[in-house]
Design a protein around this motif. Sequence first.
Motif, PDB file in Angstrom:
ATOM      1  N   ARG A 104       0.977  -1.249  -0.204  1.00 33.91           N
ATOM      2  CA  ARG A 104      -0.085   0.100  -0.180  1.00 33.91           C
ATOM      3  C   ARG A 104       0.933   1.352  -0.051  1.00 33.91           C
ATOM      4  N   THR A 105       0.862   2.079  -1.170  1.00 34.79           N
ATOM      5  CA  THR A 105       1.664   3.321  -0.999  1.00 34.79           C
ATOM      6  C   THR A 105       0.784   4.290  -1.834  1.00 34.79           C
ATOM      7  N   PRO A 106       0.924   5.831  -1.296  1.00 39.87           N
ATOM      8  CA  PRO A 106       0.326   6.731  -2.089  1.00 39.87           C
ATOM      9  C   PRO A 106       0.362   6.625  -3.455  1.00 39.87           C
ATOM     10  N   LYS A 107      -0.557   6.985  -4.363  1.00 37.48           N
ATOM     11  CA  LYS A 107      -0.382   6.947  -5.858  1.00 37.48           C
ATOM     12  C   LYS A 107       0.568   8.440  -6.117  1.00 37.48           C
ATOM     13  N   GLY A 108       1.362   8.234  -7.032  1.00 39.64           N
ATOM     14  CA  GLY A 108       2.218   9.184  -7.337  1.00 39.64           C
ATOM     15  C   GLY A 108       2.986   9.944  -6.145  1.00 39.64           C
ATOM     16  N   MET A 109       3.446   8.912  -5.053  1.00 41.17           N
ATOM     17  CA  MET A 109       4.315   9.603  -4.012  1.00 41.17           C
ATOM     18  C   MET A 109       5.662  10.086  -4.337  1.00 41.17           C
ATOM     19  N   THR A 110       5.844  11.093  -3.808  1.00 37.92           N
ATOM     20  CA  THR A 110       7.050  12.105  -4.107  1.00 37.92           C
ATOM     21  C   THR A 110       6.859  13.034  -5.314  1.00 37.92           C
ATOM     22  N   GLY A 111       5.508  12.986  -5.831  1.00 39.21           N
ATOM     23  CA  GLY A 111       5.365  14.085  -6.881  1.00 39.21           C
ATOM     24  C   GLY A 111       4.382  15.226  -6.368  1.00 39.21           C
ATOM     25  N   PRO A 112       3.846  15.977  -7.322  1.00 36.21           N
ATOM     26  CA  PRO A 112       3.229  17.146  -6.566  1.00 36.21           C
ATOM     27  C   PRO A 112       2.187  16.892  -5.818  1.00 36.21           C
ATOM     28  N   LYS A 113       1.817  17.613  -4.890  1.00 35.39           N
ATOM     29  CA  LYS A 113       0.982  17.352  -3.665  1.00 35.39           C
ATOM     30  C   LYS A 113      -0.463  17.772  -4.193  1.00 35.39           C
ATOM     31  N   SER A 114      -0.574  18.977  -4.413  1.00 35.30           N
ATOM     32  CA  SER A 114      -1.918  19.435  -5.251  1.00 35.30           C
ATOM     33  C   SER A 114      -1.801  20.520  -6.152  1.00 35.30           C
ATOM     34  N   LEU A 115      -3.204  20.864  -6.841  1.00 34.59           N
ATOM     35  CA  LEU A 115      -3.167  21.720  -7.658  1.00 34.59           C
ATOM     36  C   LEU A 115      -4.733  22.324  -7.373  1.00 34.59           C
ATOM     37  N   ASP A 116      -4.684  23.835  -7.542  1.00 35.74           N
ATOM     38  CA  ASP A 116      -6.003  23.995  -7.514  1.00 35.74           C
ATOM     39  C   ASP A 116      -7.024  23.889  -6.420  1.00 35.74           C
ATOM     40  N   GLY A 117      -6.273  23.395  -5.322  1.00 34.36           N
ATOM     41  CA  GLY A 117      -7.137  22.742  -4.102  1.00 34.36           C
ATOM     42  C   GLY A 117      -7.451  21.402  -4.295  1.00 34.36           C
ATOM     43  N   GLN A 118      -7.024  20.757  -5.249  1.00 33.41           N
ATOM     44  CA  GLN A 118      -7.423  19.305  -5.404  1.00 33.41           C
ATOM     45  C   GLN A 118      -6.167  18.631  -5.262  1.00 33.41           C
ATOM     46  N   PRO A 119      -6.177  17.305  -4.579  1.00 30.86           N
ATOM     47  CA  PRO A 119      -5.053  16.579  -4.303  1.00 30.86           C
ATOM     48  C   PRO A 119      -4.524  15.793  -5.607  1.00 30.86           C
ATOM     49  N   ILE A 120      -3.224  15.827  -5.727  1.00 31.42           N
ATOM     50  CA  ILE A 120      -2.716  15.098  -6.830  1.00 31.42           C
ATOM     51  C   ILE A 120      -1.981  13.864  -6.233  1.00 31.42           C
ATOM     52  N   GLU A 121      -1.111  13.679  -5.426  1.00 28.56           N
ATOM     53  CA  GLU A 121      -0.721  12.563  -4.712  1.00 28.56           C
ATOM     54  C   GLU A 121      -1.454  12.061  -3.818  1.00 28.56           C
ATOM     55  N   GLY A 122      -1.611  10.801  -4.134  1.00 26.55           N
ATOM     56  CA  GLY A 122      -2.809  10.072  -3.178  1.00 26.55           C
ATOM     57  C   GLY A 122      -3.907  10.084  -4.018  1.00 26.55           C
ATOM     58  N   SER A 123      -4.223  10.634  -5.301  1.00 34.12           N
ATOM     59  CA  SER A 123      -5.361  10.589  -5.916  1.00 34.12           C
ATOM     60  C   SER A 123      -5.258  10.233  -7.195  1.00 34.12           C
ATOM     61  N   PHE A 124      -6.537  10.064  -8.105  1.00 35.87           N
ATOM     62  CA  PHE A 124      -6.398   9.669  -9.528  1.00 35.87           C
ATOM     63  C   PHE A 124      -5.599  10.716 -10.375  1.00 35.87           C
ATOM     64  N   LYS A 125      -5.666  11.853  -9.860  1.00 35.40           N
ATOM     65  CA  LYS A 125      -4.892  12.951 -10.564  1.00 35.40           C
ATOM     66  C   LYS A 125      -3.447  12.746 -10.823  1.00 35.40           C
ATOM     67  N   SER A 126      -2.983  11.885 -10.276  1.00 38.56           N
ATOM     68  CA  SER A 126      -1.611  11.509 -10.627  1.00 38.56           C
ATOM     69  C   SER A 126      -1.224  10.340 -11.521  1.00 38.56           C
ATOM     70  N   HIS A 127      -2.511   9.813 -11.878  1.00 42.88           N
ATOM     71  CA  HIS A 127      -2.388   8.645 -12.752  1.00 42.88           C
ATOM     72  C   HIS A 127      -1.643   8.799 -13.832  1.00 42.88           C
ATOM     73  N   GLN A 128      -1.617   9.952 -14.700  1.00 40.49           N
ATOM     74  CA  GLN A 128      -0.778   9.802 -16.243  1.00 40.49           C
ATOM     75  C   GLN A 128      -0.243  11.219 -15.887  1.00 40.49           C
ATOM     76  N   VAL A 129      -0.124  12.281 -16.494  1.00 44.73           N
ATOM     77  CA  VAL A 129       0.534  13.795 -16.544  1.00 44.73           C
ATOM     78  C   VAL A 129      -0.168  14.331 -15.125  1.00 44.73           C
ATOM     79  N   PRO A 130       0.619  14.324 -14.067  1.00 43.99           N
ATOM     80  CA  PRO A 130      -0.117  15.184 -12.917  1.00 43.99           C
ATOM     81  C   PRO A 130      -0.347  16.748 -13.495  1.00 43.99           C
ATOM     82  N   LEU A 131       0.729  17.326 -13.979  1.00 42.38           N
ATOM     83  CA  LEU A 131       0.702  18.706 -14.565  1.00 42.38           C
ATOM     84  C   LEU A 131       0.468  18.868 -15.930  1.00 42.38           C
TER      85      LEU A 131
END
Length: 791
Positions: free
Chosen positions: A305-332
């Motif tokens: 069990r690890t956060p999805k996209g760990m060590t990557g960007p944490k959030s953008l526009d108030g929405q989480p990136i690390e630990g969410s589906f927003k890190s799946h492909q190109v997070p930014l």
Amino acid sequence: MKPNPPPDNSQLPPSVLELQVKLSNIQNAITEEEFSALKDFQRIANYMSAAMIYLRKNTLLEKPLNRDDIKYRLLGHWGTGPGLVLIYSHLNLLIRKNDLNMFLVTGPGHGAPAILSSLWIEDSLSPFYKDLTRTKEGLGKLVAGFSTPGGFPSHVSAGVPGSIHEGGELGYALGVAFGAVMDNPDLIVTCIVGDGEAETGPTATAWHGYKYLDPAESGAVLPILHCNGFKISERTIFGTMDNREIVSLFSGYGYQCCIVEDLDHLDHQLAAALQWSLAEIRRIQHAARSGKPIVKPRWPMIVLRTPKGMTGPKSLDGQPIEGSFKSHQVPLADPQHSQEQFDLLKNWLESYKPSEFFDQGSAMLKTIDKHLIPQDPSKRMGQRKETYDTYYPINLPDWKEYGRQKGEQASETKTAGRFLLDVFRNNPKTTRLWSPDELTSNKLDAVLEFQGRDFQWDPESRANGGRVATLSRGRTGLFPSYESFLGIVHTMMVQYAKFCKMAKEIPWRKDIGSLNYIETSTWTRQEHNGFSHQNPSFIGAVLNLKAKFARVYLPPDANCMISTVAHCLTSKNYVNLIVSSKHETPVWLSPDEAAEHCKRGASIWKFACTNGGADPDVVLVGIGTELTFEVLAATSMLHDMCPDIRIRVCNVTDLMIMGAHGSHPHALQDEKFEELFTADKPVLFNYHGYALELRGLLFDRHNMDRVHIEGYQEEGTTTTPLAMLVLNKVSRYHVAKFALSRGRKSNPKVDAVADKLIQEIDKKVDDFWKYINENGKDPDGVFDKPKFLNL
């Protein structure tokens, strides 16, 4: 969408707690030096993974990042990457400390940046790609070339060292892993299964793979379920399951389940889990190889069990990136135009401090080499021989010794079964037959006389070295199946063909054993099955493959069948499909004649022609066992009803010869095509599959207005064999009517009687329907050898 909350394990019942492995002494699992080397490996690989998606130059950020450094097209998958890197780094350590023979199958195939980065760090790219050295220049070429023309694609493909399957389609990694260790007793394959992939049907089935793996003779698979909680746009099923549910599920499958989830001590916990897994594998194998196999052993597996996209960007526009589906492909997704995203990207990439990677004479890489990377290059996962040189040649008996006499009745598959029995005897460790259930029904069960099924949970099949299994790779094998069921593995077949295609274009990859299918229990002989079991569409699926890698054979009798099977077993780099009959039918050709016929792919059957087939009024062609029989039955009928009609009878056994010259390596030149089927006479192709398939092959041939094709028309139910052929307009009656209606145009004697004879044939059809409705069976003798034939 919020990240997944920590799993609640407070309600785990004692029975489940006992099944969840609790690791002890975790802090001593790795030394401080090993821990430091692991973190360096992960830091470099995670940076490279991100850089592959974003950077086209300035790949070590030796100058401040600017927008011109960023690729114009951002392609790749970030979210799964850090977890893959974590596992890859630890597997290197495990191999080094235990001198293991191991490689990795990557289920999250789009995690190519993570795998390529790890291969670069362990220096497993430069032996295959001379410009991808472990230098600044090599790193720059790898990063800049990713997902660009001429570079590596966004998924783990045949061009990636250490890969053994086409990773772009989810579902097949675990099955491939189990096949890879069969008959490789010293090999361990670690298979990472993403929690998105784990939802697929093929993976759900493949968890049962150990039930078909004999630990006395085969290696082991270590599955790691990478549970990061999200797929492309929502949570995963496994990501919503707590530990109680996951442990209960996999305990039911037959595994011991070790959950690694302590983010504060992740490296220590994973190292301990891997060492525990190895000890369990060795315990099970030692018992089996000592003659005291454990009944239903619980093989180890790890849930990470690890956060999805760990060590990557944490959030953008108030929405989480690390630990969410927003890190799946190109997070930014738009750092070229968004200042906020550009700043986040800059800070993210700089956080890995890439300028330090080559400081002090590449000290960081040297530390990794000293503590992680196997010293013997052949032990490195990217350089394992099993991943690029897997073909095992086999010793075939002379198939003609198993041939049947011309004129007798014989089952194609039963005859092939006797031949395969001795194939297995001659090659006990390099052949496999994949058949979960239908072996006896398809009359190939003679192979069980040598060694039985490889089903370790069955008391009668356990630990007997069986050759009949459901999964294999790197061996020569056959996959017999009911015709209607092959569609289930359609996409897996396509992926195998894609891997073969790519592998042939890569100089360092060796030949691959062909994937050989036997399609039987066909629509033409329905016994107790009905409309649901009528589906010859797998032929079309193979026809749609790249021509160089596709072969379709329809042997017309038992001798042609074993000739074809022998040929396919020695072929390489193809998908071979053999469409056969399991029922007794006449043997039309002697073994020598069958060998010549199969070599040509088609021939004129002069024994069935009038006047030796010269100057015909009509050409009748059978493609498929039962369809050929109907052509010969029609010829026999016409021999009695209309002796003046001139008929040429042909059979096609290699379907690919029908394509226009140049469309396939087997395609006939036009003059050869016309030698068989004439240049201008009416031709009926009585074809086993869908007529459109054959029409597509013939499309560019000359003068196709004269050609008529009949095939399966999606008509039928549970009925008699001849009724199935009548319903689909491929029966002897339909063939005879075609011959009369077309033959009359060039033969006045036929024209004089054609109307009357066609009426007689229609009456025969009416009488036939009346008979089967009253008796529930075909008239006696309808499938006997036609009497006029001199075989």
